[in-house]
Scaffold this active site. Structure first.
Site, PDB file in Angstrom:
ATOM      1  N   GLU A 184       0.841  -1.209   0.000  1.00  0.00           N
ATOM      2  CA  GLU A 184       0.000   0.000   0.000  1.00  0.00           C
ATOM      3  C   GLU A 184       0.871   1.252   0.000  1.00  0.00           C
ATOM      4  O   GLU A 184       0.820   2.077   0.920  1.00  0.00           O
ATOM      5  CB  GLU A 184      -0.985  -0.028   1.170  1.00  0.00           C
ATOM      6  CG  GLU A 184      -1.989  -1.163   1.028  1.00  0.00           C
ATOM      7  CD  GLU A 184      -3.154  -1.105   2.006  1.00  0.00           C
ATOM      8  OE1 GLU A 184      -3.058  -0.428   3.039  1.00  0.00           O
ATOM      9  OE2 GLU A 184      -4.192  -1.757   1.718  1.00  0.00           O
ATOM     10  N   GLU A 215      -5.202  -8.546  -1.456  1.00  0.00           N
ATOM     11  CA  GLU A 215      -5.955  -8.385  -0.194  1.00  0.00           C
ATOM     12  C   GLU A 215      -7.401  -8.116  -0.535  1.00  0.00           C
ATOM     13  O   GLU A 215      -7.691  -7.201  -1.328  1.00  0.00           O
ATOM     14  CB  GLU A 215      -5.444  -7.181   0.620  1.00  0.00           C
ATOM     15  CG  GLU A 215      -4.107  -7.358   1.277  1.00  0.00           C
ATOM     16  CD  GLU A 215      -3.735  -6.181   2.185  1.00  0.00           C
ATOM     17  OE1 GLU A 215      -4.640  -5.557   2.766  1.00  0.00           O
ATOM     18  OE2 GLU A 215      -2.538  -5.895   2.295  1.00  0.00           O
TER      19      GLU A 215
END
Ligand code: BGP
Length: 493
Positions: free
Chosen positions: A201, A390
């Site tokens: 991220e 994810e």
């Protein structure tokens, strides 16, 4: 029709939320090891809490430049609870856990390496052999079950020493320390790991907990300089990954924050464009295309931000474009030009509540169709293979009287997302190479430090205060996902 034959089904984890063993085997402290539990649990806020050599304790923000005494356990306050220290103890349960992943039929397993297990302080000349050996065992064990490891080089992880001595990623020297670590792991695990990701991220690599820098929120110049360093490090890591083994594939990893304009009012539409650029497009553009997009350059001009660059930085970015885009997808966001409506929940909470969506127990809007939108937007814009690394539902699970965990809500969430994913592949022609649910097994929540916010297919007996036997129990979703994988996504019932 259906999923490609070699589709990489699996699930994901992150070292600081899963591994534990925080000072075992020569591991040094990372910033995450100084973050306490809390966040509403017993009404106590989470904080960075540290003990100095002189016995005084400090809380966020840490004293920058403080001398680090030797002996890792000296830096944490024994009166506090730190969820990362034991987490769900992959450190001691790896054999058992990987066997369970094998039983589910995982084709892939995403994990991150703890930088401080390999370079305890981050700036040493030589790596810690014991730390390297730990991951050797993991990869060898995965190979036994035919599980392809997907490795994040960095998942919200910064050695504490680099934070306190150098101010983390604000300091260019950290790029070199990181590259030493990257070269070490690429060389060591050559032939064992083929799929790499640089920064988890990357669009949320900001703030002390993630990148060890102070004043991140208040000093935009400094924050953007730190982000530049991270982007340079990522690009260099991409290049090196290919040089060390041309068989390697290396991706960027992004929190895909899908956003919708609240109305067709052009002001809302423009606000959504701004939001998207700021929060995700910038990172995609630079890592997929190799240069700062014009809107960013203009923004810097407007704000008077001037980056300090080394001579070859532009070339470094150009040479370091990624092979694939890995991303997380949990929920979507509604953006309005004016403050209207109730605000929405989410880890990186932004925007207002979407009246068309249901929400999770943590108020995250559940948007399976949004996943199809995201896949199409990414594929159409960049034409790079995509990998979902994810996607999942954080929920409170209870062990029923029969000893089982009937997590039908989780199965329902995952099923709906997989259906949309299949449509994106089969009807829209998106190139998606795999799907990893978050998370393989219960682990500590990144956002809140809670245990009760569970995502896994495997229940771990541990509570928010760290009590529990750490025993593993297969949830109903375990058996369901096993069928999904065995049928290559045909059987979703
Ligand atoms: C992502 C992180 C993960 C993970 C997930 C769920 O942002 O990459 O580390 O934890 O979100 O968030 P949380 O654990 O806060 O529910």
């Amino acid at each position: 029709m259906g999923f490609p034959k070699d589709f990489l089904w699996g699930a994901a984890t992150a070292a600081n939320q899963y591994e534990g063993g925080y000072v075992s085997g020569g591991k040094g402290l990372s910033v995450q090891d100084t973050v306490t539990g809390g966040d509403g649990i017993h009404g106590i806020p989470r904080m960075i809490s540290i003990k100095y050599a002189d016995g005084t304790t400090g809380e966020l923000p840490l004293k920058f430049g403080s001398e680090i005494p030797s002996g890792a356990s000296a830096y944490v306050d024994e009166n506090k609870y730190y969820p990362s220290h034991v987490a769900t103890d992959f450190y001691h349960h790896w054999k058992e856990d990987i066997a369970l992943f094998g039983e589910m039929g995982f084709k892939s397993f995403r994990l991150s390496l703890n930088w401080t297990r390999i370079f305890p302080n981050g700036d040493e000349e030589q790596p810690n052999e014991e730390g390297l050996k730990f991951y050797d065992q993991i990869f060898d064990e995965c190979a036994k079950y035919g599980i392809e490891p997907f490795v994040s080089m960095n998942h919200f992880d910064c050695p504490l020493h680099l934070a306190t001595k150098y101010d983390g990623w604000a300091n260019r020297k950290v790029v070199d320390f990181f590259m030493k670590y990257v070269e070490t792991i690429l060389t060591r695990y050559k032939g064992k790991v083929k799929y790499w990701m640089t920064f988890n991220e990357i669009n949320f690599c900001r703030g002390y907990q993630m990148i060890g820098i102070t004043e991140a929120e208040s000093n935009e110049q400094k924050l953007n300089q730190a982000i530049h360093h991270i982007l340079i490090a990522s690009a260099k890591a991409v290049k090196l990954t290919h040089e060390i083994d041309p068989e390697n594939k290396v991706g960027m990893m992004l929190a895909y924050l899908l956003s919708y304009a609240n109305t067709c009012n052009p002001d809302d539409v423009l606000a959504e464009i701004d939001f998207s650029r700021e929060i995700k497009d910038f990172y995609l553009d630079i890592q997929c295309r190799g240069y700062y997009p014009n809107y960013k350059i203009k923004e810097f001009e407007r704000k008077g931000i001037v980056l300090e660059k080394e001579e070859d930085d532009d070339q470094v970015l150009m040479d370091g474009t990624v092979d694939y885009i890995a991303f997380s997808y949990y929920n979507s966001h509604v953006i309005s030009a004016t403050p209207v409506g109730e605000s929405a929940g989410g880890n990186h909470m932004m925007g207002i509540k979407n009246p068309y969506l249901e929400s999770s127990e943590w108020s995250w809007g559940i948007d399976p169709k949004g996943l199809r939108v995201a896949l199409n937007k990414l594929w159409n814009t960049y034409q790079k293979p995509l990998m979902i690394v994810e996607n999942g539902l954080g929920a409170k699970d209870t062990v029923a009287e029969d000893g089982a965990i009937h997590d039908t809500y989780r199965i329902d969430f995952l099923r709906k997302h997989i259906v949309e994913m299949e449509k994106a592949i089969c009807e829209d022609g998106v190139e998606l190479i795999g799907y990893q649910a978050w998370s393989a097994i219960d682990i500590v929540s990144a956002g809140t430090g809670e245990m009760r916010k569970r995502y896994g297919f495997i229940y771990v007996d541990k509570d928010d205060d760290g009590n529990g036997t750490l025993a593993r129990i297969r949830k109903d979703s375990f058996y369901w996902y096993k069928k999904v994988i065995a049928s290559n996504g045909e059987d979703l019932e």
